[in-house]
Design a protein around this motif. Structure first.
Motif: not given
Length: 422
Positions: A213-214, A70-72, A250, A254-256, A75, A216
């Motif tokens: 940003a982090s 998800s990109g977490i 996700g 984030y919609r990743s 971040d 979540w």
């Protein structure tokens, strides 16, 4: 039968047979030699993984894969860099900080070494850090995840001994954070010695932006630990909550992650789960034969002739763990050693929480020591450095971790105080 079991297992390891298969083949050979019905193999292996608490393993691993995709991870790395990057050796400090935060998501040292290493090692090398040092930092930082919930090794220890996994999770919090502190101190000393660069001093606005940003990702450990601590959910139920939360982050926040990505993510988690479960099944069968041969009783009698002092006994156990951890996978080592040593520790009055943390950390050091050293191999692969150079660079970190391990042996409150407050 014990001779066939042990010698067969060592021979298969020398032949580079995967540990789970080496355990199964050696156990089958011992069963056939001992004229025990082979039907016992399938029964025991199935019974070993037929456990409600072990359902937490695939769900926690799936949650970790979802959060990584998800990109977490990116971040959290940015947040750690914003907070710690201004120190000398800032990127190395940020790697340890990110590993501490990610430890509450992955539950697996190798998974953390892979996710953090892929993000930070190339940047460290570009900034002038030696590849071996970068690999050593990431590999040693991955050990934080074996103590901070949701730790898969602590779940395995709980399954083997019957100790409450919830209490083990709480017991791992303070030692896990102390591992991070010890590693940060080692990084700071080595950065001064090697004159590694400082990062830019961040503004308050930069830190707040990285924190927002982090948020979540940082909230996931709160969901896991909070739901267990306050009796809202069992560890297995908390693992399902973690998956649902990671899916929400996700897919919606984030919609990743897209729906078409889910099959590959689930497949990756399933492969990792299969590896863990095969180890558990094989090691349980191995442990059954050890028990039938009364090796635990013999080991207890022998060790108690050496000393009956709890601290000295723990030091002897630590020595066994350091040697065994060098040649065995962490999960397999827990299932092989703990059934033998558990009765001894209970006989002399060692607290189960202390023994659990000493076991996981003592055997976990093997993840950064050759010849098995899974986390070190992953980090060196990302850094493209020889394993010998990585092994030398990781020695100061091993020294710091050994000092902490000894502190837990002589000051059991490090592991027992927090769960005693539950």
């Amino acid at each position: 039968m014990a001779v066939v079991l042990i010698c067969g297992f060592l021979l298969l390891l020398i032949l580079n047979v995967p540990i789970s298969f080496a355990l199964m083949i050696a156990s089958l050979a011992a069963i056939l030699y001992g004229d025990i019905p082979p039907m016992l193999v399938g029964q025991r292996m199935t019974a070993a993984i037929d456990s409600f608490i072990l359902l937490a393993v695939p769900f926690f691993l799936l949650a970790g894969h979802l959060m990584a995709r998800s990109g977490i991870a990116r971040d959290i790395m940015n947040l750690a860099n914003a907070v710690l990057g201004w120190l000398r050796g800032g990127l190395a400090h940020a790697s340890i900080g990110a590993g501490t935060l990610m430890g509450g998501m992955t539950g697996s040292a190798v998974a953390e070494a892979s996710s953090i290493g892929g993000a930070v090692i190339p940047e460290m090398v570009r900034k002038g850090y030696s590849p071996a040092f970068a690999a050593a930092v990431v590999a040693s930082g991955s050990l934080i995840s074996i103590l901070i919930p949701p730790s898969v090794p602590l779940i395995i220890f709980g399954v083997v001994t019957g100790v409450s996994v919830s209490r083990l999770f709480v017991a791992g919090l303070i030692p896990g954070l102390l591992v991070a502190v010890v590693l940060l101190v080692v990084v700071w000393l080595m950065a001064i010695r090697n004159n590694y660069p400082r990062g830019d001093t961040p503004s308050r606005k930069t830190i707040l932006k990285a924190l927002r940003a982090s948020l979540w990702g940082l909230f996931l450990p709160v969901v896991i630990i909070g739901s267990i601590r306050y009796g809202i959910a069992t560890p297995t139920e908390a693992s399902v909550l973690a998956v649902l939360y990671a899916l929400f982050v996700g897919l919606v926040v984030y919609r990743s992650i897209r729906l078409r990505d889910l099959p590959s993510i689930i497949s990756d988690a399933a492969i990792t789960t299969g590896i863990v479960m095969m180890l558990i099944a094989g090691a349980t069968l191995y442990g059954l034969i050890i028990t039938r041969e009364q090796l635990p009783q013999q080991a207890a009698a022998f060790m108690l002739t050496i000393t009956s002092d709890p601290q000295m006994l723990l030091l002897l156990i630590v020595a066994i763990y350091l040697i065994g951890g060098m040649v065995l996978d962490l999960g397999a080592a827990i299932i092989i050693f703990v059934p033998i040593l558990w009765p001894i520790t209970q006989q002399v009055g060692i607290d189960p929480m202390q023994f659990g943390i000493v076991t996981v950390l003592g055997l976990g050091i093997g993840l950064i020591t050759p010849p098995v050293g899974a986390s070190l191999f992953v980090a060196c692969g990302i850094a493209r450095c020889q394993i010998l150079l990585g092994s030398r660079a990781v020695l100061p970190f091993i020294g710091g971790l050994l000092a902490l391990l000894l502190a837990i042996v002589f000051f059991p409150g490090i592991a027992t105080w927090l769960p005693s407050r539950m």
